[in-house]
Design an enzyme around this catalytic site. Structure first.
Site, PDB file in Angstrom:
ATOM      1  N   ASP A   1      69.106  27.922 -23.266  1.00 23.41           N
ATOM      2  CA  ASP A   1      68.823  26.709 -22.250  1.00 23.41           C
ATOM      3  C   ASP A   1      68.818  27.500 -20.804  1.00 23.41           C
ATOM      4  O   ASP A   1      67.998  28.184 -20.619  1.00 23.41           O
ATOM      5  CB  ASP A   1      70.177  25.986 -22.634  1.00 23.41           C
ATOM      6  CG  ASP A   1      69.949  24.619 -21.575  1.00 23.41           C
ATOM      7  OD1 ASP A   1      69.178  23.723 -21.774  1.00 23.41           O
ATOM      8  OD2 ASP A   1      70.873  24.295 -20.827  1.00 23.41           O
TER       9      ASP A   1
ATOM     10  N   TYR B   1      71.319  23.212 -10.776  1.00 26.98           N
ATOM     11  CA  TYR B   1      70.273  22.305 -10.942  1.00 26.98           C
ATOM     12  C   TYR B   1      69.555  21.920  -9.613  1.00 26.98           C
ATOM     13  O   TYR B   1      68.515  21.471  -9.567  1.00 26.98           O
ATOM     14  CB  TYR B   1      70.175  21.276 -12.181  1.00 26.98           C
ATOM     15  CG  TYR B   1      70.615  21.642 -13.422  1.00 26.98           C
ATOM     16  CD1 TYR B   1      69.252  21.786 -14.180  1.00 26.98           C
ATOM     17  CD2 TYR B   1      71.581  22.061 -14.071  1.00 26.98           C
ATOM     18  CE1 TYR B   1      69.416  22.137 -15.615  1.00 26.98           C
ATOM     19  CE2 TYR B   1      71.679  22.600 -15.407  1.00 26.98           C
ATOM     20  CZ  TYR B   1      70.561  22.320 -15.997  1.00 26.98           C
ATOM     21  OH  TYR B   1      70.510  22.895 -17.494  1.00 26.98           O
TER      22      TYR B   1
ATOM     23  N   HIS C   1      68.533  21.380 -30.268  1.00 26.08           N
ATOM     24  CA  HIS C   1      68.683  22.164 -28.875  1.00 26.08           C
ATOM     25  C   HIS C   1      69.982  23.384 -28.919  1.00 26.08           C
ATOM     26  O   HIS C   1      69.739  24.496 -28.636  1.00 26.08           O
ATOM     27  CB  HIS C   1      68.921  21.291 -27.779  1.00 26.08           C
ATOM     28  CG  HIS C   1      69.004  22.032 -26.633  1.00 26.08           C
ATOM     29  ND1 HIS C   1      67.979  22.624 -25.879  1.00 26.08           N
ATOM     30  CD2 HIS C   1      69.887  22.249 -25.517  1.00 26.08           C
ATOM     31  CE1 HIS C   1      68.381  22.880 -24.743  1.00 26.08           C
ATOM     32  NE2 HIS C   1      69.595  22.823 -24.737  1.00 26.08           N
TER      33      HIS C   1
END
Length: 285
Positions: free
Chosen positions: A92, A204, A259
């Site tokens: 990720d 982020y 995921h």
């Protein structure tokens, strides 16, 4: 060089070749527990808490989480562990960092293993052309807001955090290794500490200042593992990644996996990594 203290968990003897594990969001070193046990026989396996996560220091300004800082962290950590190269593994967001370390410091990465994250150039190109991926990555935009994303994670006793790993839409699938109550508790413990979500979300908050990349090529043998039922990343990006790897590239897509691949299907993931590690590095495909 940053002056930050990093927390890591290690298995395997010092002096064995280094395998460095970089977790994703919202995770910490614990997401690699199955790999720490598996690879310690032949590697010094080190699972980090990335900058701002878990017991690692969390600088308060979002500028401290730019991608170039995160890449330099890995270089510094490698050196402070007494190594000049490693097998680098990322999942990720940790996969994003792993790709960038491999691009910027190729001499430090003998083999690259990435789980459920495409080459960053594929990601930026694909997201601009595919509204469906733009929607799946909507949380990138949501995270640009101050304080509110952190608040949303805490609502209703961290319901969002729990559901990411356990819900039918985003969690580990029926055929996967479900997280135990103890596993969930470990995640809740880490992310319920005061301020524990701001560092991770700050990763982020800098992404748009750093992409697209100037350099693209990956020159070491690369393994990309992908859970096809990933709720956040479209599987088409996995195959497109091939064009940026100028060496042996192996892609394996697991049809029933989510995921959270290395926790979802640890036995298969570990077997695929072993196969890749034993392959002769000179072979190209």
């Amino acid at each position: 060089d940053s002056g930050l203290r990093f927390h890591y968990v290690a298995a395997g003897e010092r002096g064995k070749p280094l395998m460095l594990l970089l977790h994703g969001f919202p995770e910490f070193w614990y997401s690699w527990r199955h790999q720490l046990r598996e690879f310690k026989s032949e590697y010094r396996v080190v699972a980090l808490d990335l900058r701002g996560y878990g017991e690692t220091d969390a600088p308060s300004h979002k500028e401290n989480y730019k991608l170039d800082c995160l890449i330099t962290d890995i270089k510094d950590i490698l050196e402070s562990l007494g190594y000049n190269k490693c097998v680098l593994v990322g999942h990720d967001w940790g996969g994003m960092i792993a790709w960038l370390v491999a691009i910027c410091f190729p001499e430090m990465v003998t083999k690259l293993i990435v789980v459920n994250f495409p080459h960053p150039s594929v990601f930026t190109e694909y997201i601009l052309r595919h509204p469906s991926q733009l929607i799946k990555s909507g949380y990138y935009f949501f995270f640009q807001m101050p304080w509110f994303p952190e608040f949303m994670f805490t609502v209703n006793d961290f319901k969002v955090l729990k559901s990411l790993f356990t819900s039918q839409a985003t969690g580990i699938g029926r055929k996967g290794c479900r997280l135990t109550a103890e596993d969930i508790e470990a995640y809740l413990y880490v992310f319920s500490q005061p301020g524990a979500l701001t560092g991770p979300i700050n990763h982020y908050r800098n992404i748009f200042s750093c992409l697209p990349l100037q350099h693209h090529e990956v020159t070491m043998p690369t393994l990309l593992l992908w859970g096809e039922r990933d709720a956040f990343m479209e599987v088409e990006m996995a195959e497109m990644t091939r064009i940026y790897v100028k060496n042996h590239f192996r892609l394996t897509i697991l049809s029933e996996a989510s995921h959270w691949l290395q926790q979802d299907q640890p036995d298969i993931v570990n077997k695929l990594i072993w196969t890749f590690l034993k392959e002769e590095p000179t072979r190209k495909r």
